[in-house]
Design a protein around this motif. Structure first.
Motif, PDB file in Angstrom:
ATOM      1  N   GLN A   1     -26.777  -9.151 -25.068  1.00 31.70           N
ATOM      2  CA  GLN A   1     -26.430  -8.856 -23.676  1.00 31.70           C
ATOM      3  C   GLN A   1     -25.204  -7.961 -23.586  1.00 31.70           C
ATOM      4  OE1 GLN A   1     -26.110 -12.939 -22.345  1.00 31.70           O
ATOM      5  NE2 GLN A   1     -28.089 -12.867 -21.312  1.00 31.70           N
TER       6      GLN A   1
ATOM      7  N   PHE B   1     -25.012  -4.333 -21.812  1.00 32.12           N
ATOM      8  CA  PHE B   1     -24.050  -4.036 -20.753  1.00 32.12           C
ATOM      9  C   PHE B   1     -23.176  -2.841 -21.125  1.00 32.12           C
ATOM     10  CE2 PHE B   1     -19.770  -4.391 -19.026  1.00 32.12           C
ATOM     11  CZ  PHE B   1     -20.050  -4.380 -17.669  1.00 32.12           C
TER      12      PHE B   1
ATOM     13  N   SER C   1     -24.864   0.384 -20.513  1.00 27.77           N
ATOM     14  CA  SER C   1     -24.856   0.766 -19.092  1.00 27.77           C
ATOM     15  C   SER C   1     -23.463   1.200 -18.650  1.00 27.77           C
ATOM     16  CB  SER C   1     -25.327  -0.414 -18.227  1.00 27.77           C
ATOM     17  OG  SER C   1     -26.643  -0.788 -18.548  1.00 27.77           O
ATOM     18  N   PHE C   2     -22.446   0.504 -19.139  1.00 28.53           N
ATOM     19  CA  PHE C   2     -21.070   0.789 -18.710  1.00 28.53           C
ATOM     20  C   PHE C   2     -20.631   2.174 -19.165  1.00 28.53           C
ATOM     21  CE2 PHE C   2     -16.458   0.642 -19.303  1.00 28.53           C
ATOM     22  CZ  PHE C   2     -16.040   0.152 -18.074  1.00 28.53           C
TER      23      PHE C   2
ATOM     24  N   LEU D   1     -22.850   0.068 -10.710  1.00 27.88           N
ATOM     25  CA  LEU D   1     -23.060  -0.977 -11.706  1.00 27.88           C
ATOM     26  C   LEU D   1     -22.616  -2.325 -11.157  1.00 27.88           C
ATOM     27  CD1 LEU D   1     -23.834  -1.771 -14.603  1.00 27.88           C
ATOM     28  CD2 LEU D   1     -21.491  -1.209 -15.306  1.00 27.88           C
ATOM     29  N   TYR D   2     -21.493  -2.354 -10.459  1.00 28.23           N
ATOM     30  CA  TYR D   2     -21.024  -3.612  -9.878  1.00 28.23           C
ATOM     31  C   TYR D   2     -21.981  -4.114  -8.797  1.00 28.23           C
ATOM     32  CZ  TYR D   2     -18.238  -6.878  -7.169  1.00 28.23           C
ATOM     33  OH  TYR D   2     -17.801  -7.997  -6.498  1.00 28.23           O
TER      34      TYR D   2
ATOM     35  N   ILE E   1     -24.895  -5.885 -10.568  1.00 32.14           N
ATOM     36  CA  ILE E   1     -24.717  -7.136 -11.323  1.00 32.14           C
ATOM     37  C   ILE E   1     -23.563  -7.982 -10.811  1.00 32.14           C
ATOM     38  CG2 ILE E   1     -25.556  -6.000 -13.418  1.00 32.14           C
ATOM     39  CD1 ILE E   1     -22.639  -6.050 -14.414  1.00 32.14           C
TER      40      ILE E   1
ATOM     41  N   PRO F   1     -23.622 -12.025 -12.465  1.00 28.26           N
ATOM     42  CA  PRO F   1     -23.456 -11.585 -13.860  1.00 28.26           C
ATOM     43  C   PRO F   1     -24.156 -12.539 -14.815  1.00 28.26           C
ATOM     44  CG  PRO F   1     -21.414 -12.537 -13.026  1.00 28.26           C
ATOM     45  CD  PRO F   1     -22.343 -12.430 -11.860  1.00 28.26           C
TER      46      PRO F   1
ATOM     47  N   SER G   1     -20.327  -8.977 -18.584  1.00 25.96           N
ATOM     48  CA  SER G   1     -20.580  -8.509 -17.216  1.00 25.96           C
ATOM     49  C   SER G   1     -19.785  -9.335 -16.211  1.00 25.96           C
ATOM     50  CB  SER G   1     -22.076  -8.572 -16.905  1.00 25.96           C
ATOM     51  OG  SER G   1     -22.565  -9.893 -16.997  1.00 25.96           O
TER      52      SER G   1
ATOM     53  N   PHE H   1     -16.303  -7.843 -16.216  1.00 29.61           N
ATOM     54  CA  PHE H   1     -16.332  -6.601 -15.443  1.00 29.61           C
ATOM     55  C   PHE H   1     -16.389  -6.895 -13.947  1.00 29.61           C
ATOM     56  CE2 PHE H   1     -19.270  -3.746 -13.171  1.00 29.61           C
ATOM     57  CZ  PHE H   1     -18.509  -2.591 -13.150  1.00 29.61           C
TER      58      PHE H   1
END
Length: 240
Positions: free
Chosen positions: A62, A66, A69-70, A79-80, A83, A87, A92, A95
């Motif tokens: 995971q 992540f 993607s970040f 992105l926020y 998720i 999260p 995540s 983040f």
């Protein structure tokens, strides 16, 4: 040894089932309790070991997804939004906690609180990491406890069983190995069970401690990188 003594010894030897199941059923009540405790501890340890192996593998997978993607170059706000409310893993969640504090400050106006904003973001991410690691480390104390105490619990069962064997020898007056061996075997079986429970617990505890330590370092590294990104955004807004 006369014929009658030989017959008694032979009957005593046949009366004892020298199998694991037989050793358990023929053992003293206290020794049985010790064996049951060790068996339950061993089964529970293996359940924890399997769960931790799967969980650590899943956490790393995971985290890889992540981070991909970040660092893909997309919008952090997007992105926020995807998720932030749910999260699925510690990274995540870290983040999301940082972005949540950032957005909260943005809604109130960042200009008057630049000095403390980054500290608050770092603090909420640190708290989130600590909370998530506590969840990931659940039951580790049990592994450590079994690893350190199971051999001594088994040894207690062994000592108790041998004491009973010698008491029986004194009462019967027969010191033949055929009579003594089954009782000693029952007693030593408790020590064997203690080792069976303790060895996997110690090995797995050391492995999981290392793996979870690396994962915690990974979260701390991400937290520092994300904090640096937010710091640059603050400087850019200040310059603007």
């Amino acid at each position: 040894m006369d014929l009658n003594s030989a017959q008694v010894v032979g009957a005593a030897a046949k009366a004892h089932d020298i199998t694991m199941w037989g050793l358990f059923w023929q053992a003293d009540l206290i020794v049985k309790v010790v064996m049951l405790m060790l068996l339950v501890a061993s089964v529970w340890c293996w359940a924890i070991i399997i769960e931790k192996l799967m969980r650590i593998r899943r956490l790393n997978a995971q985290a890889d997804a992540f981070e991909e993607s970040f660092w893909s170059g997309g919008s952090l706000d997007a992105l926020y939004d995807r998720i932030g409310q749910n999260p699925s893993d510690p990274m995540s969640a870290t983040f999301a906690a940082g972005m949540r504090e950032w957005r909260h400050a943005a809604d109130r106006g960042i200009g008057s609180m630049k000095g403390s904003l980054q500290q608050r973001v770092e603090r909420v991410m640190s708290v989130t990491i600590g909370r998530e690691m506590l969840r990931a480390e659940r039951y580790m104390t049990f592994l450590a406890s079994v690893g350190s105490t199971a051999p001594f619990i088994g040894l207690f069962g062994t000592v108790w069983g041998i004491m009973n064997s010698f008491t029986s020898i004194a009462a019967s007056g027969n010191t033949s190995l055929a009579v003594v061996a089954p009782g000693i075997a029952e007693a030593l079986f408790a020590t064997a069970l203690g080792l069976v429970a303790a060895i996997p617990a110690v090995i797995s505890y050391n492995k999981f401690t290392t793996d979870l330590g690396r994962y915690a370092d990974r979260l701390e590294t991400f937290s520092g990188e994300f904090s640096a990104i937010l710091s640059r955004h603050l400087e850019e807004r200040g310059a603007a």
